[in-house]
Design an enzyme around this catalytic site. Structure first.
Site, PDB file in Angstrom:
ATOM      1  N   SER A 109      48.816 121.149   0.847  1.00 36.38           N
ATOM      2  CA  SER A 109      49.665 120.402   1.776  1.00 36.38           C
ATOM      3  C   SER A 109      50.749 119.693   0.985  1.00 36.38           C
ATOM      4  CB  SER A 109      48.825 119.358   2.526  1.00 36.38           C
ATOM      5  OG  SER A 109      48.335 118.383   1.623  1.00 36.38           O
ATOM      6  N   LYS A 110      51.722 119.118   1.690  1.00 35.08           N
ATOM      7  CA  LYS A 110      52.794 118.396   0.999  1.00 35.08           C
ATOM      8  C   LYS A 110      52.222 117.250   0.167  1.00 35.08           C
ATOM      9  CE  LYS A 110      56.733 119.472   3.932  1.00 35.08           C
ATOM     10  NZ  LYS A 110      57.819 118.947   4.769  1.00 35.08           N
ATOM     11  N   ARG A 111      51.141 116.658   0.670  1.00 37.95           N
ATOM     12  CA  ARG A 111      50.517 115.549  -0.055  1.00 37.95           C
ATOM     13  C   ARG A 111      49.975 116.017  -1.401  1.00 37.95           C
ATOM     14  NH1 ARG A 111      45.252 113.445   0.224  1.00 37.95           N
ATOM     15  NH2 ARG A 111      44.729 114.965   1.814  1.00 37.95           N
ATOM     16  N   HIS A 112      49.582 117.285  -1.472  1.00 39.03           N
ATOM     17  CA  HIS A 112      48.990 117.810  -2.698  1.00 39.03           C
ATOM     18  C   HIS A 112      49.987 118.592  -3.547  1.00 39.03           C
ATOM     19  CE1 HIS A 112      44.949 117.531  -0.464  1.00 39.03           C
ATOM     20  NE2 HIS A 112      44.985 116.603  -1.382  1.00 39.03           N
TER      21      HIS A 112
END
Length: 471
Positions: free
Chosen positions: A236-239
């Site tokens: 994900s964008k968070r990762h």
């Protein structure tokens, strides 16, 4: 046989981490084997493909240093070629016209799902002699039997053709579909190795059957495991599933990202840090893992810090300049900028860190940390600052050694240890209590700014003491 690999992104978004790794592995394999990398833009999805996305992909590859040898080729410019192949399959009886409407297909799909069956086209138009005067799609006939995918990474994977429905290769609006375009392109561009993410593995048996039907040589396949986030779910964008160019904006160096992506699913013993030449020399699919790679932003940051430390200060200054301009800082002459960057490179994890951590060098005035003021600024220290000013004003040359001598004199003058003088001076010059070594800071700031800031600190102390006395 000449090794010819290809990177074939769809221009419907930016070049993300997964795509960048696929491009890198194609590039490394081609370079390792003295082959060529072909860049192909798969823009058949006219509604979603944009010039902006294409530019973002090309910019991302160029920033990473992944120069292609041929292309970019655009599928949207090759529609006639795909239609010729579809027509040939139709004429040879390897494909047929399908007159089923989208509404009819959707209805049958829903009925199959309701009955607990896998939705699949039932082939009702295959062999039909009727030629209605209405639009039709062209479907490729999937023959009976099994299809073997010989994968360099995963080994042999067998697919039952019964599970594959007759493929639409030409839509009713006369536009070709993905699987036909890919096979025609890979065959006519003489691609020897198809290296891509394993999310494409289910397409591979369909494409092998198309190669065989059109009498084309089947390339070798290598399907790369996915990249997962820390929680082992889809990235994900968070990762880290963000634009490659976003990492440039965050102050990462391309060498660090390339090194990190190479190690994301590939290894060479315990070695962690590789030059580009080492990656080219050592890369092989024997050392590509079968399991998914886990994206670790802390590891990437560690690598980036390493590359910042190793980058020559002249090059680092050029890389840092856009970040300084973006923040409205005035850029000093080259010699001073080199001194400044040299004080910051050991402490910075990104170019953003460097620009923000070194902001005190470029501003006209610094704001003092309140806790630091309460701890370090007092009337006695103002006297020490006066002593330093008198001596720094005449110090020649104005270098680390000369500055250190002045502080030695200040220690003798005040009876204070170095730390008791350096911290207040650091606050006066930088506004904070953490910075590179104080002698290096003074040399990099230069005589004029150093004296000006010491004078401002003295005035501040006198003003504060005067206010305290009045109170």
């Amino acid at each position: 046989m000449e090794v010819r690999t290809r990177f074939a992104p769809s221009p419907t978004g930016y070049l993300h981490i997964g795509g960048a790794r696929t491009a890198l592995f194609n590039w490394l394999f081609a370079r390792h084997n003295s082959g060529k990398l072909i860049l192909r833009i798969e823009d058949t999805d006219v509604a979603r493909s944009t010039e902006e996305s294409t530019k973002a992909i090309l910019d991302g590859m160029e920033w990473l240093g992944l120069r292609w040898d041929e292309g970019p080729y655009y599928q949207a410019q090759r529609f006639d070629l795909y239609r010729e192949h579809a027509t040939r399959l139709l004429e040879e009886g390897k494909a047929y016209r399908c007159y089923c409407t989208p509404e009819e297909l959707e209805k049958r799909r829903n009925e199959a799902i309701a009955q607990g069956k896998t939705p699949k086209y039932d082939g009702r138009c295959r062999g039909s002699k009727d030629v209605p005067a209405k639009p039709y799609a062209v479907r490729f006939i999937i023959p009976p039997g099994k299809t073997l995918v010989k994968d360099i990474i995963k080994g042999n994977v067998v697919f039952d053709n019964e599970e594959i429905e007759d493929l639409v290769i030409l839509r009713s609006d006369n536009t070709p579909t993905y699987n036909l375009c890919v096979v025609v392109d890979d065959a006519t561009m003489k691609i020897s190795h198809v290296i891509r993410g394993d999310d494409h593995l289910n397409n591979t048996p369909k494409q092998i059957l198309l190669y065989e039907a059109m009498c084309y040589t089947i390339p070798e396949f290598a399907h790369l495991p996915m990249i997962l986030g820390h929680d082992r779910t889809r990235l994900s964008k968070r990762h880290g599933a963000t634009s490659v160019m976003a990492y440039k904006e965050l102050g990462y160096l391309p060498e660090a990202l390339v090194n990190y992506l190479a190690r994301l699913g590939w290894s060479y013993g315990d070695q962690e840090i590789f030059t580009i030449q080492e990656l080219i020399e050592k890369f092989s699919f024997e050392n590509v893992g079968k399991s998914s790679g886990i994206f670790n932003p802390d590891k990437l940051l560690w690598l980036n810090q390493h590359y910042i430390k190793e980058t020559p200060v002249e090059e680092l200054s050029k890389l840092l300049t856009p970040f300084l301009k973006e923040r409205g800082f005035n850029i000093p002459e080259e010699e001073r900028l080199l001194l400044i960057v040299n004080t910051l490179k050991e402490r910075s994890k990104t170019l953003v860190d460097m620009a923000e951590g070194g902001a005190f060098y470029f501003v006209d005035k610094v704001r003092y940390d309140e806790k630091g003021v309460a701890k370090f600024f007092n009337a006695d220290m103002a006297g020490v600052f006066e002593f330093l000013m008198d001596n720094l004003e005449t110090t020649e040359p104005f270098t680390h050694t000369g500055i250190e001598d002045v502080f030695a004199k200040a220690m003798e003058y005040s009876g204070l240890k170095l730390g008791k003088i350096a911290q207040p001076v650091r606050l006066a010059l930088t506004g904070g209590t953490v910075s590179p070594g104080i002698f290096e800071v003074i040399e990099a700031l230069g005589r004029e700014k150093t004296l000006s800031r010491l004078r401002s600190a003295i005035d501040f102390i006198h003003s504060a003491c005067g206010s305290a006395t009045q109170t």
